[in-house]
Design a protein around this motif. Structure first.
Motif, PDB file in Angstrom:
ATOM      1  N   ALA A 170      43.586  42.203  46.745  1.00 17.59           N
ATOM      2  CA  ALA A 170      42.434  43.104  46.848  1.00 17.59           C
ATOM      3  C   ALA A 170      41.831  43.333  45.456  1.00 17.59           C
ATOM      4  O   ALA A 170      40.602  43.354  45.297  1.00 17.59           O
ATOM      5  CB  ALA A 170      42.846  44.427  47.491  1.00 17.59           C
ATOM      6  N   ALA A 171      42.690  43.496  44.446  1.00 14.91           N
ATOM      7  CA  ALA A 171      42.212  43.663  43.072  1.00 14.91           C
ATOM      8  C   ALA A 171      41.478  42.411  42.610  1.00 14.91           C
ATOM      9  O   ALA A 171      40.444  42.499  41.937  1.00 14.91           O
ATOM     10  CB  ALA A 171      43.384  43.974  42.140  1.00 14.91           C
ATOM     11  N   LEU A 172      41.986  41.246  42.977  1.00  2.64           N
ATOM     12  CA  LEU A 172      41.348  39.987  42.603  1.00  2.64           C
ATOM     13  C   LEU A 172      39.969  39.865  43.246  1.00  2.64           C
ATOM     14  O   LEU A 172      38.988  39.533  42.575  1.00  2.64           O
ATOM     15  CB  LEU A 172      42.228  38.800  43.011  1.00  2.64           C
ATOM     16  N   ILE A 173      39.877  40.155  44.522  1.00  2.00           N
ATOM     17  CA  ILE A 173      38.587  40.052  45.211  1.00  2.00           C
ATOM     18  C   ILE A 173      37.583  41.049  44.634  1.00  2.00           C
ATOM     19  O   ILE A 173      36.409  40.717  44.422  1.00  2.00           O
ATOM     20  CB  ILE A 173      38.779  40.224  46.738  1.00  2.00           C
ATOM     21  N   GLU A 174      38.043  42.242  44.326  1.00  3.30           N
ATOM     22  CA  GLU A 174      37.158  43.232  43.703  1.00  3.30           C
ATOM     23  C   GLU A 174      36.711  42.756  42.319  1.00  3.30           C
ATOM     24  O   GLU A 174      35.557  42.912  41.938  1.00  3.30           O
ATOM     25  CB  GLU A 174      37.871  44.577  43.598  1.00  3.30           C
ATOM     26  N   ALA A 175      37.624  42.149  41.571  1.00  3.51           N
ATOM     27  CA  ALA A 175      37.293  41.629  40.244  1.00  3.51           C
ATOM     28  C   ALA A 175      36.256  40.519  40.333  1.00  3.51           C
ATOM     29  O   ALA A 175      35.319  40.475  39.529  1.00  3.51           O
ATOM     30  CB  ALA A 175      38.552  41.118  39.554  1.00  3.51           C
ATOM     31  N   ILE A 176      36.399  39.646  41.302  1.00  7.22           N
ATOM     32  CA  ILE A 176      35.442  38.552  41.470  1.00  7.22           C
ATOM     33  C   ILE A 176      34.064  39.119  41.800  1.00  7.22           C
ATOM     34  O   ILE A 176      33.049  38.678  41.263  1.00  7.22           O
ATOM     35  CB  ILE A 176      35.924  37.562  42.550  1.00  7.22           C
ATOM     36  N   THR A 177      34.036  40.118  42.651  1.00  8.23           N
ATOM     37  CA  THR A 177      32.771  40.773  42.991  1.00  8.23           C
ATOM     38  C   THR A 177      32.128  41.358  41.733  1.00  8.23           C
ATOM     39  O   THR A 177      30.930  41.182  41.502  1.00  8.23           O
ATOM     40  CB  THR A 177      33.004  41.880  44.041  1.00  8.23           C
ATOM     41  N   THR A 178      32.929  42.012  40.902  1.00  2.00           N
ATOM     42  CA  THR A 178      32.426  42.603  39.660  1.00  2.00           C
ATOM     43  C   THR A 178      31.892  41.532  38.721  1.00  2.00           C
ATOM     44  O   THR A 178      30.812  41.683  38.146  1.00  2.00           O
ATOM     45  CB  THR A 178      33.552  43.399  38.959  1.00  2.00           C
ATOM     46  N   VAL A 179      32.628  40.447  38.570  1.00  4.73           N
ATOM     47  CA  VAL A 179      32.200  39.357  37.686  1.00  4.73           C
ATOM     48  C   VAL A 179      30.887  38.766  38.178  1.00  4.73           C
ATOM     49  O   VAL A 179      29.962  38.534  37.394  1.00  4.73           O
ATOM     50  CB  VAL A 179      33.296  38.266  37.573  1.00  4.73           C
ATOM     51  N   ARG A 180      30.793  38.504  39.469  1.00  4.67           N
ATOM     52  CA  ARG A 180      29.557  37.918  40.028  1.00  4.67           C
ATOM     53  C   ARG A 180      28.370  38.856  39.831  1.00  4.67           C
ATOM     54  O   ARG A 180      27.270  38.414  39.516  1.00  4.67           O
ATOM     55  CB  ARG A 180      29.750  37.591  41.510  1.00  4.67           C
ATOM     56  N   GLN A 181      28.585  40.160  39.980  1.00  7.37           N
ATOM     57  CA  GLN A 181      27.494  41.111  39.758  1.00  7.37           C
ATOM     58  C   GLN A 181      27.099  41.135  38.283  1.00  7.37           C
ATOM     59  O   GLN A 181      25.921  41.232  37.955  1.00  7.37           O
ATOM     60  CB  GLN A 181      27.906  42.502  40.234  1.00  7.37           C
ATOM     61  N   ARG A 182      28.080  41.029  37.395  1.00  4.50           N
ATOM     62  CA  ARG A 182      27.812  40.996  35.961  1.00  4.50           C
ATOM     63  C   ARG A 182      26.984  39.778  35.585  1.00  4.50           C
ATOM     64  O   ARG A 182      26.180  39.823  34.661  1.00  4.50           O
ATOM     65  CB  ARG A 182      29.141  40.949  35.204  1.00  4.50           C
ATOM     66  N   GLU A 183      27.193  38.682  36.314  1.00  5.26           N
ATOM     67  CA  GLU A 183      26.439  37.449  36.068  1.00  5.26           C
ATOM     68  C   GLU A 183      25.023  37.541  36.623  1.00  5.26           C
ATOM     69  O   GLU A 183      24.221  36.643  36.434  1.00  5.26           O
ATOM     70  CB  GLU A 183      27.143  36.263  36.732  1.00  5.26           C
ATOM     71  N   GLY A 184      24.742  38.598  37.374  1.00  3.72           N
ATOM     72  CA  GLY A 184      23.412  38.761  37.936  1.00  3.72           C
ATOM     73  C   GLY A 184      23.264  38.222  39.345  1.00  3.72           C
ATOM     74  O   GLY A 184      22.155  38.136  39.863  1.00  3.72           O
ATOM     75  N   SER A 190      40.440  46.744  36.298  1.00  2.36           N
ATOM     76  CA  SER A 190      39.571  46.420  35.163  1.00  2.36           C
ATOM     77  C   SER A 190      40.161  45.270  34.341  1.00  2.36           C
ATOM     78  O   SER A 190      39.426  44.425  33.829  1.00  2.36           O
ATOM     79  CB  SER A 190      39.350  47.646  34.283  1.00  2.36           C
ATOM     80  N   ASP A 191      41.497  45.226  34.214  1.00  2.00           N
ATOM     81  CA  ASP A 191      42.142  44.115  33.499  1.00  2.00           C
ATOM     82  C   ASP A 191      41.886  42.790  34.208  1.00  2.00           C
ATOM     83  O   ASP A 191      41.626  41.773  33.563  1.00  2.00           O
ATOM     84  CB  ASP A 191      43.653  44.336  33.389  1.00  2.00           C
ATOM     85  N   VAL A 192      41.973  42.812  35.534  1.00  2.00           N
ATOM     86  CA  VAL A 192      41.726  41.599  36.323  1.00  2.00           C
ATOM     87  C   VAL A 192      40.296  41.139  36.093  1.00  2.00           C
ATOM     88  O   VAL A 192      40.043  39.959  35.814  1.00  2.00           O
ATOM     89  CB  VAL A 192      41.987  41.854  37.831  1.00  2.00           C
ATOM     90  N   SER A 193      39.338  42.047  36.174  1.00  2.00           N
ATOM     91  CA  SER A 193      37.924  41.697  35.967  1.00  2.00           C
ATOM     92  C   SER A 193      37.712  41.077  34.595  1.00  2.00           C
ATOM     93  O   SER A 193      36.999  40.080  34.463  1.00  2.00           O
ATOM     94  CB  SER A 193      37.034  42.938  36.090  1.00  2.00           C
TER      95      SER A 193
END
Length: 182
Positions: free
Chosen positions: A49-63, A4-7
């Motif tokens: 792996a945490a970074l890639i998951e964070a990027i996925t979360t950020v992109r989903q947050r952006e819609g 969550s911190d990474v995201s």
């Protein structure tokens, strides 16, 4: 490293880019410095792996309805840059920024020395071209761009020795007009 911190860190960097209609040089360098420092945090496979998951979360947050494909062996700096500069307007420069930051990482630059290292290297674009220098890279050209002019007489043979640069321009090492036996 808590995911969550990474995201949150990636999201905050992305928001700084999206919040500015046009980034001035100072703001851009601040964002790139922070992206570089963020990329330096990911040293283990678990961190990546945490970074890639964070990027996925950020992109989903952006819609975004899909996340661009990320190579598993992509450099962390490149992943951070592509997440932060993800919109169409910024994406044209993202590759240049990513290559430049990856080159700094290869050079072992500490995040605290980011600004000095950029200045010593001649700027982001110089680092980008330095990162692209590959002695094993195959180049195919039908037309050549020479770094200097070559003078010769039309209708006679010319012998050129050229050295290709990463930017597609060839340095002329020697140029001789050849006299053909009649």
């Amino acid at each position: 490293m808590p995911r969550s911190d990474v995201s949150e860190r990636i999201f905050a960097l992305a928001e700084r880019v999206k919040g500015s209609p046009r980034l001035n040089r100072s703001t851009l360098m601040d964002i790139l410095r922070d992206c570089y420092a963020e990329g330096c945090r990911y040293k283990t496979d678990e961190d990546r792996a945490a970074l890639i998951e964070a990027i996925t979360t950020v992109r989903q947050r952006e819609g975004a309805n899909r996340v661009y494909i990320m190579k598993k062996d992509a450099a962390p700096h490149a992943l951070v840059i592509r997440a932060v500069f993800s919109s169409i307007q910024e994406r044209s420069n993202a590759s240049r920024y990513a290559n430049a930051l990856c080159q700094l990482a290869k050079m072992g630059v500490d995040p605290c020395d980011f600004s000095r290292a950029i200045a010593r290297a001649g700027g982001i674009t110089s680092l980008y071209w330095e990162a692209r220098e590959r002695t094993t890279k195959k180049m195919i050209r039908s037309k050549l761009t020479l770094s200097t002019s070559v003078e010769f007489t039309s209708g006679t043979a010319v012998s050129l020795v050229l050295m290709p640069n990463a930017n597609g321009v060839f340095d002329v090492l020697s140029a001789q007009q050849i006299k053909m036996a009649s």
